[in-house]
Design an enzyme around this catalytic site. Structure first.
Site, short mmCIF file in Angstrom:
data_model
loop_
_atom_site.label_atom_id
_atom_site.label_comp_id
_atom_site.label_asym_id
_atom_site.label_seq_id
_atom_site.Cartn_x
_atom_site.Cartn_y
_atom_site.Cartn_z
N HIS A 31 82.29 14.53 31.86
CA HIS A 31 81.53 13.67 32.94
C HIS A 31 80.53 14.79 33.98
CE1 HIS A 31 83.01 9.80 32.30
NE2 HIS A 31 83.94 10.33 31.95
N SER A 37 73.78 -2.54 60.12
CA SER A 37 72.67 -3.43 60.79
C SER A 37 72.02 -2.81 61.64
CB SER A 37 73.65 -4.54 61.55
OG SER A 37 74.32 -4.01 62.50
N CYS A 55 80.34 10.31 27.69
CA CYS A 55 81.65 9.98 27.10
C CYS A 55 81.61 8.75 26.34
CB CYS A 55 82.59 9.67 28.67
SG CYS A 55 84.13 9.73 28.20
N GLU A 113 78.66 13.81 36.03
CA GLU A 113 78.39 13.30 37.36
C GLU A 113 79.45 13.52 38.59
OE1 GLU A 113 79.10 11.81 34.57
OE2 GLU A 113 80.58 9.97 34.84
N SER A 122 75.79 -5.55 64.79
CA SER A 122 76.82 -5.50 65.06
C SER A 122 77.04 -4.13 65.81
CB SER A 122 77.82 -5.22 63.80
OG SER A 122 77.53 -4.38 62.92
N GLY A 123 76.07 -3.08 65.62
CA GLY A 123 76.11 -1.94 66.33
C GLY A 123 76.64 -1.00 65.11
#
Ligand code: XMP
Length: 521
Positions: free
Chosen positions: A177, A236, A87, A179, A231-232
């Site tokens: 595009h 993390s 583009c 993508e 943090s679960g």
């Protein structure tokens, strides 16, 4: 900023298109590492090392003749590296090499039919039998004159030079595009570019990543100690498991129970990380401290700040007890690092002060270990599976750092938290039972700060309203509410009211984002 110098890669120069991240993801899905840099940073020629097998110039909102608003480093045209312009990128290639770009007579937004004119490696297997394909356009300008030594590969009714190539130089341009998923077989075109034209080697899979990331962490950390705020959540958890594989007992995770977690969450985290994965885990039960600090606070921003600050304070308190810590591990992801989100440099206005375990804690002067900083969320999930984390952890809906506090507008009490934990538990379980959980990006229950009158067993009730929210989204930036069938809504409403004392009305949030946000506060 170049993130990695030791991988064969495709470099994407970003001119501010909303789809630039998608280009990177598609290339990685093909199995090749791709990296985005801002057009502003691409002026440093040293960046173009031999590991760069191809360059993609992204789309963007500007006009190629507004050259004072963007930077294009012409030296990349002499590096003997294949280039694909998409583009705006396509228009830049044409303009700088002597072609012309002008306002289109007909703007093309949305679907368009592109017709093959000539053969090119770029479009092998891209067109259907009748030599056409459906592509997705979003442009107001178009190339009106080709530069020297360029050929037309395909055209649309409105733009003659929709796909172009300079075969000798390996320069290509596409006006549409490839993508976006709306372009049929867009990935085939990108694959032709990176594999057949750039000759990039496939080096990007979760297995490769796991080995590489474990080695990188070992190299960075050596025998020093690392702490990690767990943090679960997915990010993390993946960081903790990756580091545990890399450095074993030199990793200590700290898990702070704020009392604002989902029902049984602390038990699940302890069970997974301490009992099953045998990771050093310090469990801090800070429920009372958080409730005390939040007493009489109803302002959303104050709540967020109090929770964020207290979290850091508690984390530091425990981290300081561990001797000789040198590093802090965080789950920073690639989208957090991509610099050029806005070409014009305009700031978006602050909607909420986000709190998460990232960005902790500056005062301790620890060095950062950020092993996921090259990865997108879906790649983190795949890596998590490769690291043998359970699907329950990997595919869990996102959960905000301030937790249930921002799902209880107004004053927070232990009683309200307990009611909400139950309601959320019923809702999420019912989604799982009905095979809806995976179709939904995020779902939760909230407790509204108003009471209404109801009638149960001939008696008057005066209880809270429970709000249910379920949304579909790509990345949480925009969202649509999920369309439940009436049966499901009836079932979940009955379940919540019949089982949870304190709620006598259930409502469903039917706003999208924007104009609403996903969380209530
Ligand atoms: P909003 O409410 O801003 O939420 O539309 C977008 C996404 O971000 C999550 N969220 C947070 N995540 N710390 C986090 O880690 C936060 O402070 C925070 N606030 C919102 C929200 O759950 C949704 O997925």
């Amino acid at each position: 900023m170049i993130l990695s110098n030791n991988l064969n890669k495709i470099l994407i120069i970003d001119f501010g298109s909303q789809f630039t991240q998608l280009i990177a993801r598609r290339i990685r899905e093909i199995g090749i590492f791709s990296e985005i840099i801002s057009h502003k940073k691409a002026k440093n020629i040293k960046l173009f090392n031999k590991e760069i097998k191809g360059i993609i110039l992204s789309g963007g909102p500007l006009n190629v003749y507004d050259s004072n608003k963007f930077k294009f480093n012409k030296k990349i045209l002499n590096l003997n590296i294949p280039i694909l312009g998409i583009c705006f990128g396509h228009q830049i290639i044409c303009k700088v090499l002597g072609g012309k770009v002008k306002k289109s007579k007909y703007r093309e937004f949305g679907s368009a039919i592109v017709k093959k004119e000539n053969k090119s490696v770029l479009v092998e297997k891209f067109f259907s039998k009748n030599q056409t394909n459906n592509v997705w356009m979003s442009h107001a300008d178009q190339v009106s004159k080709l530069p020297k030594n360029f050929n037309v590969v395909a055209s649309t009714k409105n733009s003659k030079y929709t796909i172009i190539e300079n075969k000798k130089k390996n320069f290509f341009g596409v006006q549409f595009h490839p993508e976006v998923t709306h372009t049929n077989k867009g990935k085939i075109l990108l694959k032709n570019f990176v594999i057949k034209i750039c000759k990039a080697k496939r080096n990007w899979s979760s297995k490769h990543q796991k080995i590489k990331l474990i080695n990188d962490v070992r190299k960075q950390v050596g025998t020093k100690k690392v702490i990690c705020a767990l943090s679960g959540g997915v990010d993390s958890s993946v960081v903790a498991q990756l580091l545990s594989k890399a450095i074993g007992k030199n990793l200590t995770c700290i898990f702070v129970n704020t009392g604002l977690l989902r029902k049984n969450e602390e038990k699940q985290v302890i069970n997974t990380f301490k009992n099953k994965l045998k990771i050093n885990l310090i469990y801090v039960n800070a429920e009372n401290e958080f409730i005390r600090k939040l007493k009489n606070i109803s302002d959303p921003e104050k709540k967020r700040k109090i929770i964020g600050n207290l979290f850091i304070k508690i984390f530091e308190r425990y981290a300081n007890k561990i001797k000789k810590v040198r590093f802090l591990a965080q789950g920073t992801l690639y989208p957090d690092l991509i610099e050029s989100k806005s070409v014009t440099g305009s700031q978006t206005s602050k909607i909420k002060s986000h709190h998460n375990v990232g960005g902790l804690p500056k005062k301790m002067k620890l060095e950062l270990v950020e092993p996921l900083k090259f990865l997108f969320k879906d790649e983190v999930r795949k890596l998590g599976l490769e690291l043998n984390l359970s699907k329950d952890i990997i595919f869990r809906h996102p959960f905000p750092g301030p937790g249930l506090a921002i799902r209880i507008p107004g004053l927070i009490t232990s009683q309200k938290i307990n009611i909400l934990k139950e309601a959320d538990f019923y809702f999420i379980n019912e989604l799982k039972k009905n095979n809806l959980y995976k179709k939904i990006w995020q779902a939760y229950a909230a407790l509204l700060p108003v009471k209404t009158v109801g009638v149960m067993g001939d008696n008057r009730t005066y209880e809270h309203i429970c709000l249910l929210r379920a949304i579909t989204s790509e990345d949480g930036m925009t969202a649509d509410f999920f369309n439940f069938k009436k049966d499901f809504m009836q079932k979940i409403s009955n379940k919540i009211i019949n089982n949870i004392k304190g709620i006598n009305r259930v409502v469903y949030d039917i706003t999208s984002k924007p104009p609403s946000t996903i969380e209530l506060e």
